[in-house]
Design a protein around this motif. Structure first.
Motif, PDB file in Angstrom:
ATOM      1  N   PHE A 230     -54.040  55.317  99.262  1.00  0.00           N
ATOM      2  CA  PHE A 230     -54.099  55.294  98.806  1.00  0.00           C
ATOM      3  C   PHE A 230     -53.770  54.136  98.506  1.00  0.00           C
ATOM      4  N   ALA A 231     -53.572  53.102  98.678  1.00  0.00           N
ATOM      5  CA  ALA A 231     -53.635  51.650  97.870  1.00  0.00           C
ATOM      6  C   ALA A 231     -54.405  50.998  98.055  1.00  0.00           C
ATOM      7  N   ALA A 232     -55.452  51.506  98.753  1.00  0.00           N
ATOM      8  CA  ALA A 232     -56.952  50.989  98.968  1.00  0.00           C
ATOM      9  C   ALA A 232     -57.781  51.659  98.058  1.00  0.00           C
ATOM     10  N   LEU A 233     -57.144  52.736  98.205  1.00  0.00           N
ATOM     11  CA  LEU A 233     -58.137  53.709  96.880  1.00  0.00           C
ATOM     12  C   LEU A 233     -57.485  52.918  95.567  1.00  0.00           C
ATOM     13  N   LEU A 234     -56.610  52.668  95.485  1.00  0.00           N
ATOM     14  CA  LEU A 234     -56.164  52.608  94.533  1.00  0.00           C
ATOM     15  C   LEU A 234     -56.987  50.276  93.567  1.00  0.00           C
ATOM     16  N   LEU A 235     -56.945  50.029  94.914  1.00  0.00           N
ATOM     17  CA  LEU A 235     -57.621  48.760  94.392  1.00  0.00           C
ATOM     18  C   LEU A 235     -58.687  49.000  94.607  1.00  0.00           C
ATOM     19  N   THR A 236     -59.549  50.078  95.199  1.00  0.00           N
ATOM     20  CA  THR A 236     -61.654  50.451  94.787  1.00  0.00           C
ATOM     21  C   THR A 236     -61.894  50.811  92.859  1.00  0.00           C
ATOM     22  N   THR A 237     -60.594  51.453  92.953  1.00  0.00           N
ATOM     23  CA  THR A 237     -60.835  52.143  91.245  1.00  0.00           C
ATOM     24  C   THR A 237     -60.550  51.733  90.435  1.00  0.00           C
ATOM     25  N   GLY A 238     -59.977  50.492  90.469  1.00  0.00           N
ATOM     26  CA  GLY A 238     -59.242  49.541  89.888  1.00  0.00           C
ATOM     27  C   GLY A 238     -60.328  48.364  89.470  1.00  0.00           C
ATOM     28  N   LEU A 239     -61.169  48.051  90.683  1.00  0.00           N
ATOM     29  CA  LEU A 239     -62.034  47.071  90.998  1.00  0.00           C
ATOM     30  C   LEU A 239     -63.296  48.231  89.740  1.00  0.00           C
ATOM     31  N   GLY A 240     -63.628  49.966  90.250  1.00  0.00           N
ATOM     32  CA  GLY A 240     -65.038  49.765  89.763  1.00  0.00           C
ATOM     33  C   GLY A 240     -64.396  50.361  88.096  1.00  0.00           C
ATOM     34  N   VAL A 241     -62.926  49.755  88.147  1.00  0.00           N
ATOM     35  CA  VAL A 241     -62.843  49.983  85.832  1.00  0.00           C
ATOM     36  C   VAL A 241     -62.431  48.054  85.205  1.00  0.00           C
ATOM     37  N   LEU A 242     -62.446  47.349  86.498  1.00  0.00           N
ATOM     38  CA  LEU A 242     -62.934  46.831  85.662  1.00  0.00           C
ATOM     39  C   LEU A 242     -64.676  45.952  85.822  1.00  0.00           C
ATOM     40  N   ILE A 243     -65.849  46.395  86.646  1.00  0.00           N
ATOM     41  CA  ILE A 243     -66.389  46.522  86.647  1.00  0.00           C
ATOM     42  C   ILE A 243     -67.581  46.808  85.089  1.00  0.00           C
ATOM     43  N   PHE A 244     -66.340  48.147  84.878  1.00  0.00           N
ATOM     44  CA  PHE A 244     -67.294  48.909  83.585  1.00  0.00           C
ATOM     45  C   PHE A 244     -67.058  48.182  82.450  1.00  0.00           C
ATOM     46  N   ILE A 245     -65.410  47.713  82.296  1.00  0.00           N
ATOM     47  CA  ILE A 245     -65.122  46.879  81.212  1.00  0.00           C
ATOM     48  C   ILE A 245     -65.374  45.848  80.809  1.00  0.00           C
ATOM     49  N   SER A 246     -66.119  45.268  82.136  1.00  0.00           N
ATOM     50  CA  SER A 246     -66.115  43.981  82.090  1.00  0.00           C
ATOM     51  C   SER A 246     -68.474  43.988  81.501  1.00  0.00           C
ATOM     52  N   LEU A 247     -69.147  44.709  81.869  1.00  0.00           N
ATOM     53  CA  LEU A 247     -70.612  45.582  81.073  1.00  0.00           C
ATOM     54  C   LEU A 247     -69.953  45.612  79.826  1.00  0.00           C
ATOM     55  N   SER A 248     -69.102  46.057  79.763  1.00  0.00           N
ATOM     56  CA  SER A 248     -69.246  47.045  78.169  1.00  0.00           C
ATOM     57  C   SER A 248     -69.016  45.842  77.027  1.00  0.00           C
ATOM     58  N   VAL A 249     -68.025  45.160  77.553  1.00  0.00           N
ATOM     59  CA  VAL A 249     -68.028  43.701  77.204  1.00  0.00           C
ATOM     60  C   VAL A 249     -69.242  42.743  76.845  1.00  0.00           C
ATOM     61  N   LEU A 250     -70.030  42.510  78.042  1.00  0.00           N
ATOM     62  CA  LEU A 250     -71.337  41.783  77.514  1.00  0.00           C
ATOM     63  C   LEU A 250     -72.320  42.932  76.831  1.00  0.00           C
ATOM     64  N   SER A 251     -72.421  44.103  76.967  1.00  0.00           N
ATOM     65  CA  SER A 251     -72.935  45.222  75.711  1.00  0.00           C
ATOM     66  C   SER A 251     -72.581  44.843  74.551  1.00  0.00           C
ATOM     67  N   ASP A 252     -71.760  45.089  74.503  1.00  0.00           N
ATOM     68  CA  ASP A 252     -70.643  44.422  73.134  1.00  0.00           C
ATOM     69  C   ASP A 252     -71.083  42.933  72.339  1.00  0.00           C
ATOM     70  N   PHE A 253     -70.985  41.774  73.300  1.00  0.00           N
ATOM     71  CA  PHE A 253     -71.340  40.686  73.191  1.00  0.00           C
ATOM     72  C   PHE A 253     -72.638  40.737  72.303  1.00  0.00           C
ATOM     73  N   LEU A 254     -73.733  41.204  73.426  1.00  0.00           N
ATOM     74  CA  LEU A 254     -74.845  41.084  73.458  1.00  0.00           C
ATOM     75  C   LEU A 254     -75.598  41.853  72.239  1.00  0.00           C
ATOM     76  N   LEU A 255     -75.071  42.888  71.621  1.00  0.00           N
ATOM     77  CA  LEU A 255     -75.586  44.033  70.977  1.00  0.00           C
ATOM     78  C   LEU A 255     -74.254  44.025  69.311  1.00  0.00           C
ATOM     79  N   GLY A 256     -73.433  43.146  69.540  1.00  0.00           N
ATOM     80  CA  GLY A 256     -72.310  42.858  68.101  1.00  0.00           C
ATOM     81  C   GLY A 256     -72.631  43.067  67.039  1.00  0.00           C
ATOM     82  N   LYS A 257     -73.941  42.000  66.969  1.00  0.00           N
ATOM     83  CA  LYS A 257     -74.078  41.230  64.912  1.00  0.00           C
ATOM     84  C   LYS A 257     -75.739  41.643  64.610  1.00  0.00           C
ATOM     85  N   TRP A 258     -76.415  42.691  65.533  1.00  0.00           N
ATOM     86  CA  TRP A 258     -77.336  43.131  65.123  1.00  0.00           C
ATOM     87  C   TRP A 258     -77.492  44.869  65.389  1.00  0.00           C
ATOM     88  N   HIS A 259     -77.399  45.346  66.484  1.00  0.00           N
ATOM     89  CA  HIS A 259     -77.414  46.810  66.769  1.00  0.00           C
ATOM     90  C   HIS A 259     -76.510  47.448  65.920  1.00  0.00           C
TER      91      HIS A 259
END
Length: 275
Positions: free
Chosen positions: A238-267
């Protein structure tokens, strides 16, 4: 009706962000409390379902082994994701240059997506038996490739016809139309594909590690999950699964922040408007 961005919209935007952050945190805390109560009431043994506190304690105790394995999986995910992003974008651009190219090659991209990675991973690992890391990257790339191709191709084709006619009127070249019209129009679709492929690259890396069964100092997090399940070390699993899930969430949040940064001023998908 004109939409004007007012100064007070920033404070409302911050409030909405705080609400978006607090809501899932509260749901997660409630789920953990219910999980802990369920374990205590049913008196389930740890090898069937450990309590959240035991999982956290195991994570801290085994951090020195689990975290390096997570970094190995993360490296595989990053390499596969970058390869999928570059190859997916270039393939989508190639598809939009000619309908015959798209009709000839797109079905094979679909076949690549629908082929179970568990079925072909052993073959890829066998072909690249002298470089297991590369084999795992290829497996993860296969899983992450299609969403970027599909989304970006749709974006490149979803160009405003009036703007396209304007470019043709001014006799813009194919490359000028691609760089100044099609690529900016496809940017939201491309970034949407990245958010999907980021998680899929992680899933592909974990599945490939399961199939490869690589152990030792350079083993990924999937190997730790397998060994823990075989030895009935369920809290560690379960601890290993928790780390894997946390990494997946971190990847999604990072890409969402990147998307908002690139699109935030015009889209429109990222800009906040006030009536």
């Amino acid at each position: 009706m004109l939409f004007i961005r007012r100064p007070e919209s920033k404070s409302k935007y911050k409030k909405s962000i705080s609400a978006e952050v607090l809501a899932p945190i509260l749901v997660g805390v409630l789920a953990l409390i219910l999980w802990d109560i369920f374990v205590k009431v049913t008196q389930l043994p740890p090898y069937i379902l450990p309590s959240p506190l035991l999982v956290i304690q195991t994570l801290i105790a085994d951090w020195h082994e689990l975290f390096p394995s997570l970094l190995i999986t993360f490296q595989i995910t990053v390499f596969a994701f970058i390869a999928a992003a570059i190859s997916g974008l270039l393939t989508a651009i190639l598809f939009t240059q000619s309908k015959w190219i798209e009709r000839s090659l797109f079905p094979y991209a679909v076949i690549l997506q629908t082929t179970p990675i568990v079925a072909i991973a052993p073959l890829i690992i066998l072909w690249l038996k002298n470089n297991t890391f590369a084999a795992l990257v290829v497996c993860a790339w296969i899983v992450a490739f299609f969403p970027i191709v599909s989304n970006t191709t749709l974006g490149l084709k979803s160009v405003d016809r009036n703007l396209l006619n304007l470019f043709q009127l001014y006799k813009a070249s194919r490359w000028q139309t691609l760089i100044y019209l099609r690529l900016p129009s496809a940017m939201p679709y491309f970034l949407g594909g990245l958010k999907i492929s980021g998680g899929l690259a992680l899933i592909g890396a974990v599945v490939a590690e399961f199939v490869a069964g690589t152990g030792g100092a350079k083993s990924g997090i999937a190997y730790r999950i397998l060994i823990s399940s075989y030895n009935l070390q369920i809290p560690r699993m379960f601890a290993a699964l928790l780390l894997t899930t946390g990494l997946g969430v971190l990847i999604f949040i990072s890409l969402s922040v990147l998307s908002d940064f690139l699109l935030g001023k015009w889209h429109d998908s990222a800009v906040n408007y006030e009536d």
